[in-house]
Design a protein around this motif. Structure first.
Motif, PDB file in Angstrom:
ATOM      1  N   GLU A   9      30.988  52.929  29.062  1.00 46.01           N
ATOM      2  CA  GLU A   9      31.532  51.566  28.427  1.00 46.01           C
ATOM      3  C   GLU A   9      31.638  50.604  29.636  1.00 46.01           C
ATOM      4  O   GLU A   9      32.022  51.091  30.894  1.00 46.01           O
ATOM      5  CB  GLU A   9      32.919  51.977  27.710  1.00 46.01           C
ATOM      6  N   THR A  10      31.434  49.263  29.178  1.00 41.28           N
ATOM      7  CA  THR A  10      31.514  48.352  30.222  1.00 41.28           C
ATOM      8  C   THR A  10      32.078  47.017  29.663  1.00 41.28           C
ATOM      9  O   THR A  10      32.475  47.065  28.789  1.00 41.28           O
ATOM     10  CB  THR A  10      29.854  48.020  30.791  1.00 41.28           C
ATOM     11  N   THR A  11      32.189  46.275  30.880  1.00 35.65           N
ATOM     12  CA  THR A  11      32.727  44.652  30.730  1.00 35.65           C
ATOM     13  C   THR A  11      31.532  43.845  30.000  1.00 35.65           C
ATOM     14  O   THR A  11      31.781  42.826  29.663  1.00 35.65           O
ATOM     15  CB  THR A  11      33.373  44.187  31.827  1.00 35.65           C
ATOM     16  N   GLY A  12      30.406  44.415  30.058  1.00 34.90           N
ATOM     17  CA  GLY A  12      28.994  43.684  29.755  1.00 34.90           C
ATOM     18  C   GLY A  12      27.931  44.129  30.244  1.00 34.90           C
ATOM     19  O   GLY A  12      27.986  45.234  30.875  1.00 34.90           O
ATOM     20  N   PHE A  13      26.718  43.420  30.052  1.00 31.97           N
ATOM     21  CA  PHE A  13      25.672  43.923  30.733  1.00 31.97           C
ATOM     22  C   PHE A  13      25.026  43.720  31.503  1.00 31.97           C
ATOM     23  O   PHE A  13      23.769  43.929  32.053  1.00 31.97           O
ATOM     24  CB  PHE A  13      24.478  44.131  29.255  1.00 31.97           C
ATOM     25  N   LYS A  14      25.530  42.517  32.260  1.00 34.26           N
ATOM     26  CA  LYS A  14      24.985  41.770  33.446  1.00 34.26           C
ATOM     27  C   LYS A  14      25.361  41.754  34.611  1.00 34.26           C
ATOM     28  O   LYS A  14      26.642  41.215  34.880  1.00 34.26           O
ATOM     29  CB  LYS A  14      24.773  40.299  33.120  1.00 34.26           C
ATOM     30  N   PHE A  15      24.877  42.717  35.487  1.00 32.33           N
ATOM     31  CA  PHE A  15      25.700  43.180  36.657  1.00 32.33           C
ATOM     32  C   PHE A  15      25.798  41.677  37.405  1.00 32.33           C
ATOM     33  O   PHE A  15      26.794  41.573  38.356  1.00 32.33           O
ATOM     34  CB  PHE A  15      24.674  43.970  37.517  1.00 32.33           C
ATOM     35  N   GLU A  16      24.763  40.940  37.403  1.00 32.81           N
ATOM     36  CA  GLU A  16      24.559  39.585  38.567  1.00 32.81           C
ATOM     37  C   GLU A  16      25.946  38.624  37.704  1.00 32.81           C
ATOM     38  O   GLU A  16      26.275  37.943  38.550  1.00 32.81           O
ATOM     39  CB  GLU A  16      23.103  39.130  38.147  1.00 32.81           C
ATOM     40  N   GLN A  17      26.487  38.842  36.637  1.00 32.02           N
ATOM     41  CA  GLN A  17      27.738  38.172  36.151  1.00 32.02           C
ATOM     42  C   GLN A  17      28.858  38.787  36.584  1.00 32.02           C
ATOM     43  O   GLN A  17      29.756  38.395  35.980  1.00 32.02           O
ATOM     44  CB  GLN A  17      27.445  37.879  34.697  1.00 32.02           C
ATOM     45  N   GLY A  18      28.789  39.831  37.254  1.00 31.74           N
ATOM     46  CA  GLY A  18      30.038  40.863  37.463  1.00 31.74           C
ATOM     47  C   GLY A  18      30.552  41.773  36.648  1.00 31.74           C
ATOM     48  O   GLY A  18      31.680  42.179  36.762  1.00 31.74           O
ATOM     49  N   HIS A  19      29.754  42.085  35.824  1.00 34.78           N
ATOM     50  CA  HIS A  19      30.141  43.153  34.786  1.00 34.78           C
ATOM     51  C   HIS A  19      30.274  44.671  35.422  1.00 34.78           C
ATOM     52  O   HIS A  19      29.433  44.808  36.340  1.00 34.78           O
ATOM     53  CB  HIS A  19      29.214  43.185  33.560  1.00 34.78           C
ATOM     54  N   ARG A  20      31.201  45.390  34.945  1.00 34.02           N
ATOM     55  CA  ARG A  20      31.449  46.513  35.608  1.00 34.02           C
ATOM     56  C   ARG A  20      31.791  47.699  34.622  1.00 34.02           C
ATOM     57  O   ARG A  20      31.842  47.414  33.304  1.00 34.02           O
ATOM     58  CB  ARG A  20      32.757  46.535  36.413  1.00 34.02           C
ATOM     59  N   ILE A  21      31.671  48.758  34.814  1.00 33.88           N
ATOM     60  CA  ILE A  21      31.829  49.849  34.329  1.00 33.88           C
ATOM     61  C   ILE A  21      33.249  50.279  34.215  1.00 33.88           C
ATOM     62  O   ILE A  21      34.001  50.012  35.018  1.00 33.88           O
ATOM     63  CB  ILE A  21      31.276  51.456  34.837  1.00 33.88           C
ATOM     64  N   VAL A  22      33.792  50.637  32.703  1.00 30.40           N
ATOM     65  CA  VAL A  22      35.169  50.927  32.584  1.00 30.40           C
ATOM     66  C   VAL A  22      35.432  52.110  32.273  1.00 30.40           C
ATOM     67  O   VAL A  22      36.572  52.740  32.250  1.00 30.40           O
ATOM     68  CB  VAL A  22      35.696  49.751  31.670  1.00 30.40           C
ATOM     69  N   GLU A  23      34.585  52.962  31.730  1.00 30.82           N
ATOM     70  CA  GLU A  23      34.719  54.400  31.360  1.00 30.82           C
ATOM     71  C   GLU A  23      33.440  55.028  31.426  1.00 30.82           C
ATOM     72  O   GLU A  23      32.349  54.524  31.060  1.00 30.82           O
ATOM     73  CB  GLU A  23      35.241  54.305  29.805  1.00 30.82           C
ATOM     74  N   ILE A  24      33.771  56.365  31.981  1.00 30.92           N
ATOM     75  CA  ILE A  24      32.511  57.224  32.048  1.00 30.92           C
ATOM     76  C   ILE A  24      32.838  58.558  31.415  1.00 30.92           C
ATOM     77  O   ILE A  24      33.822  59.224  31.451  1.00 30.92           O
ATOM     78  CB  ILE A  24      32.336  57.609  33.510  1.00 30.92           C
TER      79      ILE A  24
END
Length: 72
Positions: A9-24
């Motif tokens: 689960e993530t904050t979004g899909f675009k790493f370049e916009q600072g999105h991060r993983i929140v659950e593994i």
């Protein structure tokens, strides 16, 4: 054959916009059968959770603030 199925689960899909993983989450399968061996953790993204992501996983910044950051 041994396989590991992952779910993120993530904050979004675009790493370049600072999105991060929140659950593994991970589940082990051997010959297609679940073995009962699993892994699960939450991750502090150190950023706000966009409304769109919150609607999918329901994880808030407040809840995640006590969990380790990804680099830990």
């Amino acid at each position: 054959m041994r396989q590991i199925a992952f779910d993120l689960e993530t904050t979004g899909f675009k790493f370049e916009q600072g999105h991060r993983i929140v659950e593994i989450g991970a589940v082990e399968l051997v010959e297609g059968a679940v073995t009962g061996r699993t892994f699960h953790t939450y991750v502090n993204p150190q950023r706000d959770i966009p409304e769109e992501a919150l609607a999918v996983h329901g994880l808030t910044r407040s809840f995640l603030s006590d969990w380790p950051v990804f680099s830990d």
